[in-house]
Scaffold this motif. Structure first.
Motif, PDB file in Angstrom:
ATOM      1  N   PRO A   1      11.153 -19.705 -16.903  1.00 48.18           N
ATOM      2  CA  PRO A   1      12.312 -19.110 -16.312  1.00 48.18           C
ATOM      3  C   PRO A   1      13.250 -18.080 -17.228  1.00 48.18           C
ATOM      4  N   ASP A   2      12.882 -18.229 -18.575  1.00 46.07           N
ATOM      5  CA  ASP A   2      13.454 -17.151 -19.535  1.00 46.07           C
ATOM      6  C   ASP A   2      12.878 -15.962 -19.378  1.00 46.07           C
ATOM      7  N   GLY A   3      11.688 -15.863 -18.593  1.00 53.09           N
ATOM      8  CA  GLY A   3      11.001 -14.726 -18.489  1.00 53.09           C
ATOM      9  C   GLY A   3      11.436 -13.765 -17.277  1.00 53.09           C
TER      10      GLY A   3
ATOM     11  N   LYS B   1       5.297 -21.446 -21.458  1.00 52.22           N
ATOM     12  CA  LYS B   1       4.966 -20.138 -21.655  1.00 52.22           C
ATOM     13  C   LYS B   1       3.240 -20.165 -21.652  1.00 52.22           C
ATOM     14  N   GLY B   2       2.927 -19.473 -20.758  1.00 55.87           N
ATOM     15  CA  GLY B   2       1.602 -19.011 -20.653  1.00 55.87           C
ATOM     16  C   GLY B   2       1.087 -18.407 -19.171  1.00 55.87           C
TER      17      GLY B   2
END
Length: 95
Positions: A25-27, A18-19
């Motif tokens: 991929p969860d985004g 995350k960044g």
């Protein structure tokens, strides 16, 4: 190195997490990470980025953060019928 004998000389790793410069991929709201393999996730991301580039290049500007562009947003109704993204894989993921 170990890959020197391969005919492909273009390759890259994709850092996950995350960044702002990491692939999360969860985004990907429309494609649950648990239901798609990594190579498909990256292909979808590349297609999304190509659509965003085409939209900006056509004078549409950059899409809003988190916005999802549709083909019709970029090419209009008539052009959308002439646009496609093909994803092909010989083997796919080897889980």
């Amino acid at each position: 190195g170990a890959f020197a004998s391969l005919p492909c000389k273009v390759a890259a790793t994709v850092p996950r997490g995350k960044g702002p410069v990491l692939f999360d991929p969860d985004g990907m709201a429309d494609y649950p990470a648990s239901r798609t393999d990594a190579f498909v996730q990256l292909a979808i991301l590349a297609a999304d980025e190509a659509l965003a580039d085409a939209h900006a290049g056509a004078g549409g500007g950059a899409p809003a953060e988190g916005a999802t562009l549709k083909v019709r947003d970029v090419f209009g109704e008539e052009g959308a019928d002439r646009c496609a993204v093909c994803i092909g894989a010989g083997i796919g993921a080897l889980k």
